[in-house]
Design a protein around this motif. Structure first.
Motif, PDB file in Angstrom:
ATOM      1  N   ALA B  47     -41.177  71.012  25.124  1.00  0.00           N
ATOM      2  CA  ALA B  47     -41.886  71.636  26.248  1.00  0.00           C
ATOM      3  C   ALA B  47     -43.366  71.305  26.251  1.00  0.00           C
ATOM      4  O   ALA B  47     -44.026  71.387  27.272  1.00  0.00           O
ATOM      5  N   ILE B  76     -49.520  66.701  32.117  1.00  0.00           N
ATOM      6  CA  ILE B  76     -48.875  66.683  33.429  1.00  0.00           C
ATOM      7  C   ILE B  76     -49.902  66.787  34.552  1.00  0.00           C
ATOM      8  O   ILE B  76     -49.737  66.190  35.603  1.00  0.00           O
ATOM      9  N   GLN B  88     -42.238  62.510  39.755  1.00  0.00           N
ATOM     10  CA  GLN B  88     -42.481  63.814  40.392  1.00  0.00           C
ATOM     11  C   GLN B  88     -41.847  63.886  41.769  1.00  0.00           C
ATOM     12  O   GLN B  88     -41.259  64.899  42.145  1.00  0.00           O
ATOM     13  N   TRP B  91     -38.185  64.264  41.220  1.00  0.00           N
ATOM     14  CA  TRP B  91     -37.890  65.628  40.740  1.00  0.00           C
ATOM     15  C   TRP B  91     -37.757  66.590  41.920  1.00  0.00           C
ATOM     16  O   TRP B  91     -36.881  67.449  41.945  1.00  0.00           O
ATOM     17  N   CYS B 102     -39.571  73.960  31.259  1.00  0.00           N
ATOM     18  CA  CYS B 102     -39.440  72.762  30.428  1.00  0.00           C
ATOM     19  C   CYS B 102     -39.880  71.508  31.167  1.00  0.00           C
ATOM     20  O   CYS B 102     -40.013  70.451  30.568  1.00  0.00           O
ATOM     21  N   PRO B 104     -42.538  70.128  32.886  1.00  0.00           N
ATOM     22  CA  PRO B 104     -43.674  69.241  32.578  1.00  0.00           C
ATOM     23  C   PRO B 104     -43.386  68.358  31.361  1.00  0.00           C
ATOM     24  O   PRO B 104     -43.691  67.159  31.378  1.00  0.00           O
ATOM     25  N   ILE B 107     -40.853  65.651  32.327  1.00  0.00           N
ATOM     26  CA  ILE B 107     -41.447  64.578  33.140  1.00  0.00           C
ATOM     27  C   ILE B 107     -42.336  63.676  32.275  1.00  0.00           C
ATOM     28  O   ILE B 107     -42.333  62.457  32.432  1.00  0.00           O
ATOM     29  N   MET B 129     -34.635  61.337  26.076  1.00  0.00           N
ATOM     30  CA  MET B 129     -34.796  62.724  26.512  1.00  0.00           C
ATOM     31  C   MET B 129     -34.163  63.732  25.550  1.00  0.00           C
ATOM     32  O   MET B 129     -34.197  64.937  25.813  1.00  0.00           O
ATOM     33  N   ILE B 142     -31.874  65.862  35.835  1.00  0.00           N
ATOM     34  CA  ILE B 142     -32.947  65.073  35.214  1.00  0.00           C
ATOM     35  C   ILE B 142     -32.514  63.611  35.146  1.00  0.00           C
ATOM     36  O   ILE B 142     -33.257  62.702  35.516  1.00  0.00           O
TER      37      ILE B 142
END
Ligand code: FES
Ligand code: FES
Lengths: 737, 154
Positions: B47, B76, B88, B91, B102, B104, B107, B129, B142
């Protein structure tokens, strides 16, 4: 559709890099410092915002600048409720989505009660859209009628001749006006007592794709959570919690804290020792340096193994009846064959991504609270009680919550009470008006209590010569969540906590004799509702046992369920669609050499919504397994926002899958053994199955979607593992031998 | 006074800031950059992910003293790369976020992936990831958003 609908719980990027030098934090910025602007933005509530010209009811505000603010009485904790409630208003108001904003409602039970819960403001039980369905559409329709009335008067035309679409009020003569232009005139008109709601065929937002109002703020880092809030002069508080529940500090040695800069005070609290400092890191170092001796006399020192052994013994004895149809014991005794199985469930932590926290500022006659509150009414009165205030002297500013899953609806407002005790103690020592941010570390969050209770279920059933189920006996053993809370008097009847047996006492299957009994042992482990509450365990035991019976009777698991659900069309619809989409009955593609594959099904109703899932698993030679694909069908009435329904199914499945594959809070000598996500693992991306969600078309009133996917996945996976290996796993989490 | 560049702006860190302070809390408490979140404090959840000299790091386990003078930090709030912007946008298009807490970190990890790998396979995405938890379970979206962003980057 324009994607610019925004959430007000965010702040300008300009405000992000600013001085904010709490005394002692000691950073010197070599850049030009923008003005301190943050306090003007965050935590704004419907009450705190400067009054807009047109506020026809508690939920809709229209400004001269043409913005439509929807006041959300429910907490946005990820479930998409801000978007959902805004959709209901925007639909009947005929607003443009781009002009819609959402802000959190203040704590005010007179205006913002959950209409399904009596005089109580709160978010839970997957009830947000269901309880707001009429209320918010009517709020939008009333505002629309008044805007139309204002336009009709201004243009001297009959109201019936006026059109409203996408935020524009117009007339065939070519006249046009925005909501903002009509706001003041509309406000002068009487609020209509009755409004006509749209014919569903005319919906432009409901049932269509509407993007989330908070999507942008959550992708650029500006969405404001309690963890992020900073107020002038604010101190950060960390609390040393006792190693065992209920222990009190006996002796505190803070001598080691002297060299730590930024530490302001150490407070001995009823339930712990608080350290206040000018930054998290100072508070953390100070807390770690504290030496606390605890009074642990008479406290629970149990272990998980011992507790489960006790529960199994209890399960062998009759409990309080929760449902009695016919004589199940007799039917089972007389059956050609009988089957028994015992299922076990550990305690579970909610483990929301944002550990619990809140901010409070106590002044002479009021306490302001900033948090993501799932139960405003509980929180408000609990804080008031600690501080000797009236509930209305406690203001709650709603911020985004980084998850909750029930945890932020603590029936005792635990972490809020902790913070209230801190600001109360500061006030007694003469320090008022200092904002205090209580932060729990992940370890606090995992160890300070409030878990999904551990349970043991013992099931027994009889089969006749044709493989039909003649009797079903189900005994549950586990702590009551409602006992000792304000909800006990409504939800505990004759010693049976309805939330302990929901899903078991409501078994939908047509079986002539059913007995459901409950034991409610008292254990000094704090328990709380956890996404889907009783169904977290009842869906597993009932759906696994029915599967075991199908295998024992030589019947296909879908066929057997179908035959028992004739009187439950919604269950049937979900089950049939899931089976069809999953290719039930067709062979699964085989795995690599040495791998076994299997498919399992489960169907369960919770919070008025039926979910059926088919899981596909692969079991490797080393007994590890993966869940590869999940077909999920949901019957939730009309899907207000189908994409959000899918998102909640996906998320609910992942949440349930973490519990199914690895979730367990265990005890040794009265202490929690887990502390962080390394020993209480959360599903990670490589373990993520492919999830396909299908929504059963419906025109019925919407029912909830935040929880109902969660309880269904574990039994579907256990049934799939049994199909693949022949091994029945009856203890959660599911580990193959 | 250690000098850092945070989102391309020069920051002189006073000598009085303890060197053991994790970068996460320097960003959050001192610079008021709260996009990076605290989730676990032990490099287990992602995070707090930010970029240090282009590499994704867990800021909760990166002591200030471990940073090289002049280190370039991107959070971010300052994510301005082509990949970052594409992510972004994706997203939002895919409506990835639920609670968003979670995201930010997600990304930032994804931006580092796309910066070094224009066409990641699903296995590449999973590997890059795996250190980022999402308790709301948005992993499927995601993945979809990363693929979508990669596509728009051409
Ligand atoms: S807070 Fe840094 S990885 Fe979790
Ligand atoms: S969106 Fe909530 S943790 Fe990822």
């Amino acid at each position: 559709m324009n994607r610019s609908a925004v959430d007000n719980v965010s702040r300008s990027r300009r405000a992000l890099l600013r001085a904010g030098l709490a005394a002692g934090a000691g950073l010197v910025l070599g850049v030009r410092l923008p003005v301190r602007a943050q306090t003007a933005g965050p935590g704004r509530t419907g009450a705190a915002t400067a009054a807009p010209p047109f506020a026809p009811n508690a939920f809709v505000r229209i400004g001269r600048d043409n913005t439509v603010s929807v006041v959300s009485k429910h907490l946005e904790m990820g479930q998409g409720v801000h978007t959902g409630l805004a959709t209901l208003v925007a639909e009947e108001l005929d607003a443009a989505w781009s002009q819609v904003r959402v802000e959190g409602a203040p704590a005010d039970v007179t205006r913002y009660a959950n209409t399904m819960w009596g005089p109580f403001q709160g978010t839970g039980g997957s009830s947000s859209i269901a309880n707001s369905w009429d209320q918010l559409r009517e709020a939008g329709a009333a505002a629309r009628a008044m805007l139309v009335g204002a336009a009709a008067a201004r243009w001297k035309v009959p109201p019936e001749s006026i059109r409203v679409a996408a935020g524009v009020v117009s007339h065939a003569s070519g006249r046009k006006a925005t909501f903002g232009e009509l706001a003041e005139a509309a406000a002068a008109l009487p609020v209509p007592a009755n409004v006509r709601l749209k014919n569903p065929k005319d919906y432009v937002y409901i049932g269509k794709h509407v993007p989330r109002t908070d999507a942008k703020a959550k992708a650029n880092g500006s969405a404001l959570y309690t963890q992020d809030l900073k107020l002038p002069g604010m101190l950060t508080a960390l609390v040393a919690h006792p190693p065992r529940f209920g222990a009190r500090p006996r002796r505190v040695d803070a001598s080691a804290l002297r060299g730590i800069p930024g530490v302001r005070s150490v407070l001995e609290m009823p339930r712990g020792v608080a350290v206040l400092a000018t930054s998290f890191w100072a508070a953390k170092k100070a807390r770690d340096a504290l030496v606390v001796e605890w009074n642990e006399t008479g406290l629970w020192r149990g272990s998980t193994a011992g507790q489960m052994a006790d529960y199994r013994k209890l399960a062998a004895t009759p409990g309080r009846p929760a449902r009695t149809d016919g004589d199940a014991a007799q039917a089972i005794a007389a059956a050609a064959r009988s089957l028994e199985a015992t299922y076990e469930f550990p305690y579970l932590a909610h483990a929301a991504m944002e550990p619990m926290n809140c901010v409070m500022r106590l002044s002479a006659d009021r306490c302001e609270v900033w948090t993501g509150a799932q139960s405003q009414t509980t929180d408000q009165s609990a804080v008031a009680e600690v501080l000797g205030l009236k509930p209305e002297q406690v203001t709650i500013h709603m911020l985004h919550a980084g998850g909750s899953f029930g945890r932020r609806a603590n029936p005792h407002a635990d972490y809020l009470v902790e913070c209230a005790e801190i600001v109360g103690r500061l006030a007694k020592a003469g320090t008022r008006d200092v904002p205090v941010k209580l932060l729990w570390t992940r370890e606090d969050d995992m160890r300070a209590g409030y878990y999904r209770p551990a349970f043991v279920h013992a099931l027994k059933a009889g089969l006749d010569g044709n493989g039909a189920i003649t009797g079903w006996q189900h005994r549950l053993v586990g702590q009551s969540i409602m006992a000792g809370t304000a909800f006990e008097k409504f939800l505990v009847k004759d010693g049976v906590d309805e939330t302990s047996v929901e899903g078991a006492a409501t078994l939908p299957y047509a079986i002539p004799a059913i007995a459901v009994e409950l034991h409610t042992p008292r254990v000094d482990v704090p328990v709380q509702w956890w996404r889907s509450v009783g169904s977290t365990h009842t869906a597993f035991s009932t759906e696994c046992f029915v599967d075991e019976l199908a295998v024992a009777a030589g019947r296909d698991p879908v066929t057997l369920r179908r035959s028992l659900l004739a009187k439950h069309p919604r269950h049937l619809a979900a089950l049939e669609l899931a089976a069809a989409r999953a290719g039930w009955g067709t062979p699964l593609p085989s795995g690599r050499p040495g791998e076994k594959r299997g498919r399992g099904v489960a169907v369960h109703e919770s919070f008025g919504t039926v979910v059926a899932q088919v899981a596909e698993v692969t079991v490797r030679a080393d007994a590890s397994y993966s869940v590869d694909r999940v077909v999920c069908v949901v019957e939730c009435g009309l899907a207000v926002n189908p994409d959000n329904v899918r998102a909640q199914m996906e998320g609910g499945i992942v949440y349930g899958l973490s519990a199914a594959t690895s979730g367990a809070i265990t005890f040794k000598d009265g202490q929690v053994e887990q502390s962080n996500v390394h020993d209480y693992p959360i599903l990670r991306m490589p373990e993520m199955p492919r999830i396909e969600v299908h929504i059963v078309p419906s025109t019925a009133k919407p029912t909830g979607v935040g929880e109902p996917a969660t309880p269904v996945i574990a039994p579907a996976v256990a049934n799939a593992l049994a199909a693949a290996t022949g091994q029945r796993l009856r203890r959660m989490p599911l580990r193959l031998a | 006074m250690p000098v850092l560049f945070v989102n391309q702006e020069r920051v002189d860190v006073a000598a009085s800031v303890p060197g053991d302070t994790p970068l996460l809390w320097v960003l959050r408490d001192s610079l008021d950059l709260t996009g990076a979140k605290y989730g676990c404090g032990m490099a287990q959840c992602g995070a707090c992910t930010v970029h240090v000299d282009g590499q994704p790091v867990r800021a909760c386990q990166t002591p200030l003293a471990s940073l090289k003078p002049g280190a370039e930090i991107t959070t971010i709030e300052g994510l301005a790369s082509r990949e970052g912007k594409a992510l972004q946008t994706a997203w939002e298009k895919v409506d990835v976020s639920q609670c968003g807490f979670c995201q930010p970190g997600q990304i930032m990890s994804a931006a580092a992936l796309l910066a070094s790998n224009k066409r990641p396979t699903d296995a590449d995405i999973d590997a890059a990831m795996a250190g980022n938890l999402c308790r709301c379970g948005t992993y499927q979206r995601i993945r979809a958003a990363i693929r979508e962003a990669a596509k728009t980057l051409g």
